[in-house]
Design an enzyme around this catalytic site. Structure first.
Site, PDB file in Angstrom:
ATOM      1  CE  LYS A 111      -4.257  -2.099   1.975  1.00 33.72           C
ATOM      2  NZ  LYS A 111      -4.794  -2.052   3.204  1.00 33.72           N
ATOM      3  CE  LYS A 191      -9.721  -9.819  -2.012  1.00 30.20           C
ATOM      4  NZ  LYS A 191      -9.145  -9.828  -0.773  1.00 30.20           N
ATOM      5  CE  LYS A 194     -19.696  -2.241  -2.694  1.00 29.95           C
ATOM      6  NZ  LYS A 194     -20.179  -1.655  -1.437  1.00 29.95           N
TER       7      LYS A 194
END
Ligand code: SF4
Length: 329
Positions: A111, A191, A194
């Site tokens: 990240k 994966k 949304k």
């Protein structure tokens, strides 16, 4: 009964990937364990987020969890920020957490690479995760494989705290690995997420479900109707395993390998089973959305139960760490 704790980010309504990857399992576990399930809104602020939508996304996630089958009579469902003891234990645990261990976490490195400015909260995320679980002295944590490293750090934090302040006070939580496979998005590549627009929402209408399933990616070797396929490499087969009865799953594998069905036939069967499974959840969600005050009352009751447990732990921890008791002469 052994105690379990698990959390989910407030990303709004659940999609079938969240459901098959975690929540379906939680619904089963709630009757087997003393269970706490938490909407982890404090974790959500460790990355860029919109303060205007945080509360509605949190409420939508709570509605999703109840509609999917979490029952407040069988488990504790609550919002993390409603129990302030999470943040207190988080801070107290930083005093035994080595910085190097946090910097080595794969999820942090992934990240952090994608962000221009790295927030301390992103680095300390696993400490808050440890606080979430240790606050309730949970011995098991239902997790996916990608969370196992965080759990190792959680055990390390528990061990270090125990060694410094109170031998064997905190149990060292063990992973309870979920049985379901990782669900890919309808594109069959990434994966289900949304943000990638490759999901089916848990409460979508039957028409919308079919509209999304019809063009979904399958085994690329099935170019024509007569080409045999390999179900194990097809994401739709994984979805059949999540929604269809065992006899249908067997039939799918056979008809795929022998080209007995075309992919459209296979998708129609999947749509039928998915729609039948999700229909009662959609109805429950609609009823819950008509009664937001009722949902809030459930969440308040859940937070009260969680806080009762949390306060006992915090009192013990403060005592063992040597803090002056408020009100003492
Ligand atoms: Fe996938 Fe079903 Fe097509 Fe086989 S028949 S490739 S399992 S959609």
């Amino acid at each position: 009964m052994r105690r379990i704790f698990s959390g989910i980010q407030p990303s709004g309504e659940l999609h079938i990937g969240n459901y098959l990857g975690a929540v379906q399992n939680w619904v089963r576990l709630q009757t087997e364990y003393d269970s706490l399930f938490c909407v982890v809104d404090l974790h959500a602020i460790t990355q860029d987020y919109d303060p205007k939508s945080l509360s509605s996304l949190t409420l939508d996630m709570a509605v999703s969890l109840y509609a999917a089958g979490l029952d407040p009579d069988k488990c504790i469902v609550f919002v993390q920020s409603h129990v302030a003891e999470h943040t207190e234990l988080n801070w107290l645990l930083t005093s035994v957490t080595p910085l190097g261990e946090l910097e080595r976490q794969t999820q942090f490195k992934d990240k952090a690479q994608r962000q221009e400015s790295i927030l301390a909260g992103l680095l300390a995320y696993p400490v808050l995760q440890a606080a979430d679980v240790l606050l309730y002295k949970a011995s098991l944590v239902p997790v996916g494989e990608d969370q196992v490293q965080h759990l190792e750090l959680m055990r390390e934090i528990a061990r270090r705290w125990n060694a410094r302040y109170g031998e064997a006070y905190f149990p060292e939580p063990q992973p309870l690995l979920t049985r379901t496979k990782r669900v890919l998005g309808l594109d069959g590549k990434a994966k289900m997420s949304k943000s990638l627009g490759n999901t089916i929402g848990l409460f979508e209408s039957p028409e919308a479900i079919w509209e999304k399933l019809r063009p979904a990616a399958t085994d690329p070797a099935r170019v024509t109707r007569k080409d045999p396929g390999t179900p194990e490499i097809c994401n739709l087969y994984t979805l059949h395993q999540g929604f269809s009865p065992p006899a249908t799953v067997e039939e799918v594998a056979d008809k795929c390998r022998t080209a007995g069905w075309g992919c459209l036939d296979c998708k129609r069967k999947l749509a039928d089973h998915m729609i039948a499974t999700l229909a009662p959840m959609r109805e429950r969600a609609a009823a819950l959305k008509r009664d937001p005050a009722g949902v809030m009352a459930r969440l308040r009751a859940g937070a009260d139960k969680a806080r009762n447990l949390a306060r006992r732990t915090i009192a013990d921890v403060r005592d063992r760490m040597g803090f002056l008791k408020a009100g003492e002469d």
